[in-house]
Design a protein around this motif. Structure first.
Motif, PDB file in Angstrom:
ATOM      1  N   LEU A   1     -10.679   8.165  -0.802  1.00 12.56           N
ATOM      2  CA  LEU A   1      -9.531   7.317  -0.217  1.00 12.56           C
ATOM      3  C   LEU A   1      -9.995   6.032  -0.380  1.00 12.56           C
ATOM      4  CD1 LEU A   1      -8.514   9.992   0.946  1.00 12.56           C
ATOM      5  CD2 LEU A   1      -7.896   8.709   2.972  1.00 12.56           C
TER       6      LEU A   1
ATOM      7  N   THR B   1       0.942   8.919   3.269  1.00  3.79           N
ATOM      8  CA  THR B   1       0.752   8.698   1.950  1.00  3.79           C
ATOM      9  C   THR B   1      -0.572   8.996   1.208  1.00  3.79           C
ATOM     10  OG1 THR B   1       2.843   7.320   2.037  1.00  3.79           O
ATOM     11  CG2 THR B   1       1.919   7.678  -0.347  1.00  3.79           C
ATOM     12  N   ALA B   2      -1.342   8.159   1.848  1.00  2.16           N
ATOM     13  CA  ALA B   2      -2.815   8.239   1.451  1.00  2.16           C
ATOM     14  C   ALA B   2      -3.520   9.595   1.406  1.00  2.16           C
ATOM     15  CB  ALA B   2      -3.657   7.288   2.072  1.00  2.16           C
TER      16      ALA B   2
ATOM     17  N   GLN C   1      -0.827   5.770   5.860  1.00  4.57           N
ATOM     18  CA  GLN C   1      -1.751   6.864   5.786  1.00  4.57           C
ATOM     19  C   GLN C   1      -1.233   8.276   5.613  1.00  4.57           C
ATOM     20  OE1 GLN C   1      -4.829   6.000   6.396  1.00  4.57           O
ATOM     21  NE2 GLN C   1      -3.972   3.725   6.786  1.00  4.57           N
TER      22      GLN C   1
ATOM     23  N   THR D   1      -1.905  12.186  -0.897  1.00  3.23           N
ATOM     24  CA  THR D   1      -2.167  11.833  -2.431  1.00  3.23           C
ATOM     25  C   THR D   1      -3.696  12.568  -2.346  1.00  3.23           C
ATOM     26  OG1 THR D   1      -1.118   9.760  -2.444  1.00  3.23           O
ATOM     27  CG2 THR D   1      -2.936  10.095  -3.836  1.00  3.23           C
ATOM     28  N   TYR D   2      -4.443  12.471  -1.479  1.00  3.12           N
ATOM     29  CA  TYR D   2      -5.553  13.385  -1.773  1.00  3.12           C
ATOM     30  C   TYR D   2      -5.529  14.702  -1.620  1.00  3.12           C
ATOM     31  CZ  TYR D   2     -10.031  15.245   0.092  1.00  3.12           C
ATOM     32  OH  TYR D   2     -11.148  16.321   0.271  1.00  3.12           O
TER      33      TYR D   2
ATOM     34  N   LEU E   1       0.747  -1.386   0.087  1.00  3.27           N
ATOM     35  CA  LEU E   1       0.123   0.012   0.120  1.00  3.27           C
ATOM     36  C   LEU E   1       0.633   1.386  -0.108  1.00  3.27           C
ATOM     37  CD1 LEU E   1      -2.813  -1.073   2.435  1.00  3.27           C
ATOM     38  CD2 LEU E   1      -3.113  -0.535  -0.010  1.00  3.27           C
TER      39      LEU E   1
ATOM     40  N   GLU F   1       1.679   1.561  -3.676  1.00  2.00           N
ATOM     41  CA  GLU F   1       0.475   2.045  -4.369  1.00  2.00           C
ATOM     42  C   GLU F   1       0.205   3.418  -4.218  1.00  2.00           C
ATOM     43  OE1 GLU F   1      -3.825   1.286  -3.243  1.00  2.00           O
ATOM     44  OE2 GLU F   1      -3.396  -0.476  -4.193  1.00  2.00           O
ATOM     45  N   ARG F   2      -0.144   3.766  -3.009  1.00  2.00           N
ATOM     46  CA  ARG F   2      -0.467   5.122  -2.597  1.00  2.00           C
ATOM     47  C   ARG F   2       0.844   6.130  -3.167  1.00  2.00           C
ATOM     48  NH1 ARG F   2      -4.537   6.269  -3.411  1.00  2.00           N
ATOM     49  NH2 ARG F   2      -4.298   4.535  -4.454  1.00  2.00           N
ATOM     50  N   SER F   3       2.151   5.650  -3.074  1.00  2.47           N
ATOM     51  CA  SER F   3       3.373   6.674  -3.636  1.00  2.47           C
ATOM     52  C   SER F   3       3.120   6.726  -5.227  1.00  2.47           C
ATOM     53  CB  SER F   3       4.452   6.107  -3.409  1.00  2.47           C
ATOM     54  OG  SER F   3       4.629   5.861  -1.923  1.00  2.47           O
TER      55      SER F   3
ATOM     56  N   ALA G   1       0.296   6.537  -6.851  1.00  2.00           N
ATOM     57  CA  ALA G   1      -0.796   7.549  -6.908  1.00  2.00           C
ATOM     58  C   ALA G   1      -0.528   8.972  -6.867  1.00  2.00           C
ATOM     59  CB  ALA G   1      -2.126   6.891  -6.017  1.00  2.00           C
TER      60      ALA G   1
END
Length: 266
Positions: free
Chosen positions: A154, A137-138, A135, A141-142, A13, A16-18, A20
């Motif tokens: 998210l 990174t997520a 969290q 990203t937002y 994750l 993945e979030r990186s 994104a």
């Protein structure tokens, strides 16, 4: 209380979030765009924060158990110099994430390391660090997506873990709650719920059954209960959206007290 996500999934994750996050930076019209959810920051500042954070935590995890972050890691973060050209900046970001992932894999989830949350319910380990970096990174990203008008919800999986991770890491504390004892319930629409109890002994988090017609009376034990999707709850906890964007039962004013509370010891 075990994590809801295993260590390999946390690493996946982060990656993945990186990806994104880099996609949001690549698609933005300009790197000097303001980030509404990070007042005073541009997208370039956000890149420096997240990429620099990945490098900083890679050094911390690599150093093992410690009472403070390595002095060289602190100095390196303060002296960061980023590429100005976008393609080079994106490559720097990717390298930053890889440094973090390599350090986490080499250490393993149970390896101890310094963290800023020694008195919380989150462990001072590489696993605890990985969970928090998902969290960070997520949410950023937002932030990056919002900066150029294309915010995405998210993802459900990391968000369900993210509500608990925030409560464990940021809210749990042995510092005394300075107001009348109460509890805050957080209910994710996806079927998971948590209670944050605050009193003279501090703040502690437990998982509770999701509300149903048969358990609605349990709401009486909470001073305030917040309902939303897991992603909305994470964004609320990180102060990206306000409580009035969600459904709140009970005394909404208690949420303002919780937001304003700054425990003396973390």
């Amino acid at each position: 209380m075990e994590n809801t996500l295993e260590f390999p999934e946390l690493l996946r994750l982060i990656d993945e979030r990186s990806v994104a996050f880099r996609a949001a930076i690549a698609a933005a019209p300009a790197l000097d765009a303001q980030v509404p959810t990070c007042p005073g920051w541009t997208l370039f500042d956000l890149v420096q924060h997240l990429g620099g954070g990945d490098r900083f935590w890679a050094a911390i995890v690599g150093a093992g158990p410690a009472d403070a972050p390595p002095a060289e890691a602190v100095a390196a973060r303060a002296a960061l110099e980023l590429p100005q050209e976008r393609e080079a900046l994106l490559a720097w970001l990717e390298e930053s994430t890889q440094l973090l992932l390599d350090a986490l894999r080499a250490a393993g989830p149970e390896s101890g390391c310094w963290t800023w949350w020694p008195a919380s319910q989150s462990p001072q380990t590489a696993g605890g660090t990985a969970r928090h970096r998902v969290q960070e990174t997520a949410v950023h990203t937002y932030d990056a997506q919002l900066a150029w008008g294309a915010p995405q919800p998210l993802p459900v999986g990391p968000s369900l873990d993210g509500v608990e991770e925030f409560l464990f890491t940021v809210c749990a504390t042995p510092s005394a709650w300075p107001h009348k004892p109460t509890a805050f319930d957080f209910h994710a629409a996806e079927g998971r719920s948590w209670r944050l109890t605050v009193d003279g002994d501090g703040a502690r988090v437990t998982r509770i059954p999701a509300p149903t017609a048969a358990t609605d009376e349990d709401e009486d034990a909470a001073g305030a209960a917040v309902h939303g999707t897991a992603g909305e709850l994470v964004l609320y906890l990180y102060d990206r959206i306000k409580a009035d964007s969600l459904h709140v039962d009970g005394d909404a004013g208690l949420l303002d007290l919780l937001r304003a509370w700054e425990p003396e010891e973390k």
